[in-house]
Design a protein around this motif. Structure first.
Motif, PDB file in Angstrom:
ATOM      1  N   THR A 174     -20.678  92.921-116.902  1.00 33.41           N
ATOM      2  CA  THR A 174     -21.080  94.000-117.505  1.00 33.41           C
ATOM      3  C   THR A 174     -20.208  95.006-116.816  1.00 33.41           C
ATOM      4  OG1 THR A 174     -21.814  92.126-118.849  1.00 33.41           O
ATOM      5  CG2 THR A 174     -22.459  95.332-118.821  1.00 33.41           C
TER       6      THR A 174
ATOM      7  N   ARG B 147     -17.325  98.284-117.494  1.00 26.93           N
ATOM      8  CA  ARG B 147     -17.090  99.479-117.801  1.00 26.93           C
ATOM      9  C   ARG B 147     -17.082 100.361-117.096  1.00 26.93           C
ATOM     10  NH1 ARG B 147     -23.984  99.239-118.383  1.00 26.93           N
ATOM     11  NH2 ARG B 147     -24.321  97.555-120.188  1.00 26.93           N
ATOM     12  N   GLN B 148     -16.851  99.614-115.234  1.00 27.31           N
ATOM     13  CA  GLN B 148     -16.173 100.641-114.427  1.00 27.31           C
ATOM     14  C   GLN B 148     -14.122 100.780-114.747  1.00 27.31           C
ATOM     15  OE1 GLN B 148     -16.936 102.523-110.958  1.00 27.31           O
ATOM     16  NE2 GLN B 148     -15.503 102.990-112.327  1.00 27.31           N
TER      17      GLN B 148
ATOM     18  N   VAL C  77     -13.626 100.490-117.575  1.00 29.14           N
ATOM     19  CA  VAL C  77     -13.282 101.385-119.049  1.00 29.14           C
ATOM     20  C   VAL C  77     -12.713 102.857-118.193  1.00 29.14           C
ATOM     21  CG1 VAL C  77     -14.330 102.642-120.872  1.00 29.14           C
ATOM     22  CG2 VAL C  77     -14.133 100.333-120.940  1.00 29.14           C
TER      23      VAL C  77
ATOM     24  N   TYR D 297     -15.459  93.957-121.947  1.00 31.71           N
ATOM     25  CA  TYR D 297     -14.298  95.727-121.737  1.00 31.71           C
ATOM     26  C   TYR D 297     -14.444  96.016-122.777  1.00 31.71           C
ATOM     27  CZ  TYR D 297     -10.040  98.476-121.114  1.00 31.71           C
ATOM     28  OH  TYR D 297      -9.072  99.471-121.349  1.00 31.71           O
TER      29      TYR D 297
ATOM     30  N   ALA E 161     -17.508  97.570-123.873  1.00 28.71           N
ATOM     31  CA  ALA E 161     -18.081  98.947-123.545  1.00 28.71           C
ATOM     32  C   ALA E 161     -16.789 100.329-124.170  1.00 28.71           C
ATOM     33  CB  ALA E 161     -17.443  98.873-121.653  1.00 28.71           C
TER      34      ALA E 161
END
Length: 330
Positions: free
Chosen positions: A141, A145-146, A148, A265, A268
């Motif tokens: 997760t 997020r990173q 994105v 992905y 996010a």
């Protein structure tokens, strides 16, 4: 090993270049090899500061002839990315100096700050049971997020367009792999390249290039402390970064985790190709490209602590992932 021997592990010409980029009164106290890399030699330099403390820098040098021939482009890309990233919301090393053509160093080199944290590749027991799955799910997760955030970056000057890295004629089929699945996958990348909206890409975003802080109090508190290795930054479809991380997760932890990353992905807020055939194209392209280096990557992972990931195990997992992508029983 003495401190002298540690320093001697880096060519004197390169050490002199490093010293020219230190603060007045600072000195090199020690050098430690960082393992897990493939294309470059990585060294952590412990620097003695004027106030009696220490700080760490990282020296990246391309040494073997194959890498040296491509070093100028790679180091220019990395230097450009490290200049772009401060204040972007992406934690990355700060650029100290770069000598992309080895005018002053023994080999093409880049000097940068050292980030806290460590790579987490898992181990033989991870994923077995609720605790292991929860820790891996948390990291997946965070990785999504990173990524994105990385894809939202808009540099003033775009990096070079992505390179495909493999063709239908260069695919390396692992011994014992599902021949029908691999033949079908190879046919997929014979298709025309799908249309896409370009984005800023890391191009080698995967657990080996992301640093984590995982407190001993529980894996659920894990957080990302930085993203490293920006030498392949490119401009292209977001699918390329997502599928590469998916392939690596599939080989590290099993095919299901490769497919889970794409879901994470999108959860996010990331956007992938809307058409299923287009998604499959990018997924298969990366998996087949990975087949060309899977043995070298497995060796690097073993050196980094994943003793269970022999070349054979890595090939078997990659085969299972390709088979899953092609919708065939595995």
């Amino acid at each position: 090993m003495t401190e002298h021997d540690k320093v001697a592990a880096v060519q004197p010409q390169t050490l002199a270049w490093v010293r020219r980029h230190l603060e007045a009164g600072e000195r090199i106290l020690g050098i430690e090899a960082l393992r897990g890399g493939i294309s470059a030699e990585m060294r952590r330099l412990t620097i003695g500061t004027c106030d009696g403390g220490t700080r760490d820098l990282v020296l990246r040098s391309f040494v073997d002839p194959f890498s040296v021939a491509r070093a100028e482009d790679a180091l220019d890309r990395e230097a450009g990315a490290l200049t772009l990233l401060p204040g972007s919301g992406v934690s990355a090393p700060e650029l100290v100096a770069v000598d992309a053509t080895a005018e002053q160093c023994a080999y093409p080199s880049l000097l940068m700050t050292h980030l806290p944290g460590r790579t987490v590749l898992g181990d033989e027991g991870e994923g077995a049971g609720d605790a292991g799955d929860a820790g891996l799910e948390r990291r997946v997760t965070l990785l999504a997020r990173q990524l994105v955030v990385i894809h939202t970056l808009r540099p003033a000057q775009r990096p070079r367009e992505y390179e495909a890295l493999t063709t239908a004629d260069t695919v390396v089929v692992p011994q014992g792999a599902d021949a029908a699945a691999w033949a079908a996958a190879t046919d997929v990348i014979r298709r025309p390249t799908p249309p896409y909206e370009g984005r800023f890409l890391h191009r080698d975003f995967q657990p080996g290039n992301v640093l984590f802080d995982v407190p001993s109090s529980g894996a659920g508190e894990a957080r990302i402390t930085g993203v490293v290795d920006w030498a392949q930054t490119s401009w292209g479809p977001t699918d390329l970064d997502v599928t590469h991380c998916s392939t690596v997760l599939a080989v590290l932890h099993g095919p299901a985790w490769g497919q889970r990353f794409a879901e994470a992905y999108e959860e996010a807020g990331g956007v992938l190709a809307a058409d299923a055939r287009e998604r499959q194209y990018w997924q298969v392209r990366d998996a087949l490209a990975f087949s060309e280096d899977v043995r070298a990557v497995a060796q690097a992972w073993q050196e980094a602590g994943r003793k269970d990931l022999t070349a054979r195990v890595a090939e078997e997992r990659l085969d299972a992932y390709v088979t899953a992508l092609m919708g065939m029983p595995g």
